[in-house]
Design a protein around this motif. Structure first.
Motif, mmCIF file in Angstrom:
data_model
loop_
_atom_site.group_PDB
_atom_site.id
_atom_site.type_symbol
_atom_site.label_atom_id
_atom_site.label_comp_id
_atom_site.label_asym_id
_atom_site.label_seq_id
_atom_site.Cartn_x
_atom_site.Cartn_y
_atom_site.Cartn_z
ATOM 1 N N PHE A 161 116.745 69.524 42.563
ATOM 2 C CA PHE A 161 115.304 69.609 42.369
ATOM 3 C C PHE A 161 114.989 69.257 40.914
ATOM 4 N N LEU A 162 114.025 68.379 40.760
ATOM 5 C CA LEU A 162 113.672 67.862 39.439
ATOM 6 C C LEU A 162 112.258 68.313 39.070
ATOM 7 N N PRO A 163 112.081 69.030 37.940
ATOM 8 C CA PRO A 163 110.726 69.454 37.550
ATOM 9 C C PRO A 163 109.859 68.259 37.180
ATOM 10 N N VAL A 164 108.615 68.303 37.624
ATOM 11 C CA VAL A 164 107.652 67.228 37.372
ATOM 12 C C VAL A 164 106.307 67.870 37.030
ATOM 13 N N THR A 165 105.607 67.293 36.094
ATOM 14 C CA THR A 165 104.242 67.723 35.785
ATOM 15 C C THR A 165 103.300 66.555 36.022
ATOM 16 N N VAL A 166 102.327 66.767 36.908
ATOM 17 C CA VAL A 166 101.334 65.742 37.210
ATOM 18 C C VAL A 166 100.011 66.173 36.578
ATOM 19 N N LYS A 167 99.547 65.396 35.617
ATOM 20 C CA LYS A 167 98.272 65.683 34.951
ATOM 21 C C LYS A 167 97.208 64.724 35.497
ATOM 22 N N ALA A 168 96.010 65.232 35.638
ATOM 23 C CA ALA A 168 94.905 64.431 36.177
ATOM 24 C C ALA A 168 93.738 64.510 35.200
ATOM 25 N N TRP A 169 93.624 63.506 34.334
ATOM 26 C CA TRP A 169 92.601 63.527 33.287
ATOM 27 C C TRP A 169 91.291 62.958 33.822
ATOM 28 N N GLY A 170 90.235 63.724 33.642
ATOM 29 C CA GLY A 170 88.928 63.282 34.114
ATOM 30 C C GLY A 170 87.814 64.079 33.459
ATOM 31 N N PRO A 171 86.551 63.690 33.687
ATOM 32 C CA PRO A 171 85.420 64.376 33.054
ATOM 33 C C PRO A 171 85.211 65.769 33.630
ATOM 34 N N ALA A 172 84.903 66.707 32.761
ATOM 35 C CA ALA A 172 84.614 68.080 33.172
ATOM 36 C C ALA A 172 83.741 68.719 32.098
ATOM 37 N N TRP A 173 83.285 69.924 32.389
ATOM 38 C CA TRP A 173 82.398 70.636 31.463
ATOM 39 C C TRP A 173 83.160 71.750 30.769
ATOM 40 N N VAL A 174 83.100 71.744 29.440
ATOM 41 C CA VAL A 174 83.833 72.696 28.608
ATOM 42 C C VAL A 174 82.818 73.569 27.857
ATOM 43 N N LEU A 175 83.028 74.873 27.880
ATOM 44 C CA LEU A 175 82.089 75.803 27.237
ATOM 45 C C LEU A 175 82.033 75.585 25.730
ATOM 46 N N SER A 176 80.815 75.563 25.197
ATOM 47 C CA SER A 176 80.606 75.370 23.765
ATOM 48 C C SER A 176 80.605 76.696 23.016
ATOM 49 N N ASN A 177 80.402 77.797 23.731
ATOM 50 C CA ASN A 177 80.325 79.110 23.102
ATOM 51 C C ASN A 177 80.797 80.167 24.085
ATOM 52 N N ASN A 178 81.004 81.369 23.594
ATOM 53 C CA ASN A 178 81.390 82.481 24.464
ATOM 54 C C ASN A 178 80.231 82.856 25.380
ATOM 55 N N VAL A 179 80.561 83.271 26.599
ATOM 56 C CA VAL A 179 79.544 83.657 27.580
ATOM 57 C C VAL A 179 79.919 85.015 28.148
#
Length: 246
Positions: free
Chosen positions: A113-131
């Motif tokens: 078994f071989l470890p693999v990391t699949v990343k999926a880069w795309g647009p998303a919304w990131v918090l600008s401040n604490n909520v």
């Protein structure tokens, strides 16, 4: 026999969001590698073939990045003329995962078994401040950025209409990506409140009242104890009524 050593490698491809479903079905059996290929080459070639090169349109394209890890250095695999990669049961080509490779022709057969990391880069919304928990989110509370959709199991909330006006389901920190389960509709009523219940059928609507057994917001399913003691389940509409039936 000399053992195989595989360095960590990575490559990127263009992948559309709907391609994820296609991958999980298409790679279940794997594809047999050509003789004399190294384990590294077999792994890389199989993964490149398993990831669709676009082909299905979607509003939000994802840029895929695949990182292949290392085998356990204590392994000493016998030379193999024909190897077959495959996706183990319960594994997905998404986030931190693994693929399997088995030897089909060699002096000693093996399966690793071989470890693999699949990343999926795309647009998303990131918090600008604490909520704070229960705080209503507004447009200025988050900015759009490219993030790894596969970094967590919860799905990304990609459209602003799916989080603007919603309330925080828990305390959240600046820099967090908005994902499913982090927001919920504003409460229309609290647990124990008297609510209107609409029983909807073919060509009729029966209106009655009952006591909400939990707090509810638009689109949520709640249970209501009716005056006769019967408990019904329905969906909260925009007016705060609980709709039972179709």
């Amino acid at each position: 026999m000399p053992g195989f050593q595989i360095p960590s490698i990575s490559f990127t491809v263009a992948w559309w969001r709907r391609g994820v479903v296609a991958v999980l079905g298409a790679v279940a059996l794997g594809a047999v590698a050509q003789p004399q290929q190294s384990l590294e080459q077999v792994s890389r070639d199989w993964l490149q073939g398993a990831v669709p090169q676009g082909g299905q349109s979607q509003d939000l394209p994802l840029r895929m990045e695949v990182e292949i890890g290392r085998l356990d250095p204590r392994l000493n695999l016998a030379a193999c003329a024909r190897m077959e990669p495959y996706l183990p049961n319960g594994s997905k080509l998404w986030g931190r995962t693994r693929i399997a490779i088995r030897c089909l022709e060699g002096s000693r057969l093996w399966n690793v078994f071989l470890p693999v990391t699949v990343k999926a880069w795309g647009p998303a919304w990131v918090l600008s401040n604490n909520v704070s928990m229960g705080e209503t989110l507004e447009m200025q509370d988050a900015t759009q950025s490219e993030v790894d959709w596969a970094a967590e199991t919860a799905s990304v909330i990609a459209q602003p209409e799916d989080w603007v006006g919603q309330t925080a389901a828990r305390p959240m920190m600046a820099g967090q990506t908005l994902r499913q389960g982090m927001v919920r509709p504003p409460l229309q009523f609290r647990s124990g409140a008297q609510v209107k219940v609409l029983a909807v059928g073919n060509g009729f609507v029966v209106t009655s009242t009952g006591q909400a057994m939990a707090a509810g917001g638009q689109g949520q399913t709640v249970r209501v104890r009716m005056d006769n003691g019967r408990i019904v389940s329905g969906t909260v509409n925009a007016q705060g009524d609980v709709v039972v039936g179709q």
